[in-house]
Design an enzyme around this catalytic site. Structure first.
Site, PDB file in Angstrom:
ATOM      1  N   HIS A  26      -3.021  71.058   8.189  1.00  0.00           N
ATOM      2  CA  HIS A  26      -3.185  72.050   7.119  1.00  0.00           C
ATOM      3  C   HIS A  26      -2.348  73.295   7.400  1.00  0.00           C
ATOM      4  CE1 HIS A  26      -5.474  74.121   3.892  1.00  0.00           C
ATOM      5  NE2 HIS A  26      -5.266  75.199   4.651  1.00  0.00           N
ATOM      6  N   GLU A  27      -2.489  73.827   8.604  1.00  0.00           N
ATOM      7  CA  GLU A  27      -1.742  75.043   8.950  1.00  0.00           C
ATOM      8  C   GLU A  27      -0.243  74.761   9.058  1.00  0.00           C
ATOM      9  OE1 GLU A  27      -3.128  77.783   8.694  1.00  0.00           O
ATOM     10  OE2 GLU A  27      -5.216  77.117   8.701  1.00  0.00           O
ATOM     11  N   HIS A  30       1.327  75.218   5.659  1.00  0.00           N
ATOM     12  CA  HIS A  30       1.591  76.641   5.393  1.00  0.00           C
ATOM     13  C   HIS A  30       2.823  77.113   6.169  1.00  0.00           C
ATOM     14  CE1 HIS A  30      -1.997  77.311   3.081  1.00  0.00           C
ATOM     15  NE2 HIS A  30      -2.825  77.112   4.085  1.00  0.00           N
TER      16      HIS A  30
END
Length: 423
Positions: A26-27, A30
């Site tokens: 997820h990170e 980003h």
């Protein structure tokens, strides 16, 4: 219900790995899109709370934090790092060969090398003009600042971020993709996990051929073999595996006549259907599998879509009141289920990880403050009105939203503890 035994090294390792991978992916979504947009990413962190490990590579510090929940990508412009320097502060500066300031030393006069120039801050612009004016021996002197200059305090360096390296300095489109990439990465991970399951363990085929025939089961006792093609059951023609499952599951305890084909020859045998604890008919046979890459890709896409729709339906039931807050599970419940699935084999654990990844992606896309979806909602408002929402007001909304989420997590965690320890 007793709490699951997490003394198993496998269970504990599975929990750490599954949640670590979900948060990391997820990170990473980003991080990669922010870097592509030219945003200065100060930190890439796994976990929350105090840092227990750190290493800096390039512009980014990679950290591991104490609490194994969540993570973050700290982008320039989202924290008050420029508050480190203020007017009337006594500083020293170091310059490169062309005279641009490379280090602003905030520990007062005498800091830095012998070539450092000391003075009192008159004014500065580290976002656009990249200039710093100092009063030196009663005279004002303006210096040009390097776009990658470092603010140094107590031996710690913080790189300045001109406006074009900050999150707020990017277009709405660039900021949208930097935020959306996190949840999107979770959907991609789920798809890849389902594809891997298909390649390793096979994709079920909806054709009337028998797969594994479990030894000692009703089908094995009747003489059925793997690869047999079922033509009819009790005289009713069947053309798919779903039809076989439907007939058998609705016939617990009954004897069914199976017409099947083996090596080009047709046979008929009676099969005594057993039943499980839910009174569902079983004959202990799996459907046939394919390991073709194309089928694995289709399985990955269809499974991701089906679970996404299933979770969306469940969320809809929550908002309509069909499901209450007492039915929700928090971190404790998810840890419990992860440990249990780890004991059922890698295939089950991979599927569970894929479902959790979809959950994480969908949850973050909800248009709630403090979530990625809430930030996307503010970007949508900015795009419609042609100017951003006041940062202080947006920050307050996200703060209140974060507080609400923490309260919700506490409530569902308490529910989990009551279910697992007090019932």
């Amino acid at each position: 219900m007793p709490f699951p035994n997490l003394d198993s090294v496998e269970s504990i390792l599975a929990i750490v790995v599954v949640f670590g991978v979900l948060v990391f992916v997820h990170e990473l979504g980003h991080f990669l899109l922010a870097k592509k947009a030219g945003i200065l990413c100060r930190e890439f962190a796994l976990g929350m709370g105090p840092k227990i490990f750190r290493v800096k590579r390039g512009e980014t510090e990679y950290t591991l934090r104490l609490l194994p929940i969540g993570g973050l990508v700290r982008m320039a412009g989202e924290d008050p790092e420029m508050d480190m320097i203020k007017p009337h502060m006594e500083v020293s500066v170091e310059r490169d060969a062309v005279g641009k300031v490379t280090h602003i030393l905030l520990d007062g006069p005498g800091a830095g090398s012998a070539r450092a120039i000391a003075g009192t801050v008159v004014s500065f612009d580290l976002e656009q003009a990249l200039s710093l004016t100092l009063e030196i021996d009663g005279e004002s002197r303006t210096f040009s600042v390097h776009p990658q200059a470092q603010l140094v305090k107590d031996g710690q360096e913080v790189q300045i971020a001109p406006l074009n390296r900050q999150f707020k300095g990017k277009t709405v489109s660039q900021r949208f993709w930097a935020i959306f990439a996190g949840p999107a990465a979770n959907f991609i991970l789920a798809f890849l996990l389902f594809v891997a399951i298909g390649l390793i363990y096979g994709v079920p085929k909806d054709i009337p051929y028998l797969g594994e025939v479990r030894a000692g089961g009703p089908a094995a006792q009747a003489g059925l073999h793997q690869g047999d093609k079922v033509i009819a059951i009790d005289g009713k023609p069947v053309a798919s595996w779903k039809e076989i499952v439907e007939i058998v599951s609705q016939s617990p305890g009954k004897e069914l006549k199976f017409d099947y084909e083996r090596n080009g020859q047709r046979h008929t045998v009676p099969v005594k259907v057993s039943k499980d604890e839910n009174n569902v008919g079983k004959i202990m046979v799996t459907n046939s599998l394919t390991y073709a890459p194309g089928e694995a890709l289709k399985y990955g896409a269809s499974s991701t879509y089906e679970f996404t729709m299933m979770i969306l339906k469940s969320l809809g039931m929550l908002f309509t009141g069909s499901v209450g807050i007492n039915d929700l599970s928090g971190p404790v419940g998810i840890f419990k289920m992860t440990g249990e699935f780890a004991q059922q084999g890698l295939a089950i654990l991979m599927k569970w990880a894929a479902v959790l990844s979809i959950n994480l992606g969908l949850f973050n896309l909800l248009p709630l403050p403090a979530l990625d979806g809430g930030r996307l909602a503010f970007l949508a408002v900015e795009a419609l009105r042609g100017r951003p929402v006041d940062p202080h007001k947006e920050g307050m909304v996200h703060f209140l939203g974060f507080a609400f989420l923490m309260l919700l997590i506490l409530v569902v965690t308490w529910n989990d503890l009551q279910r697992f320890f007090f019932q």
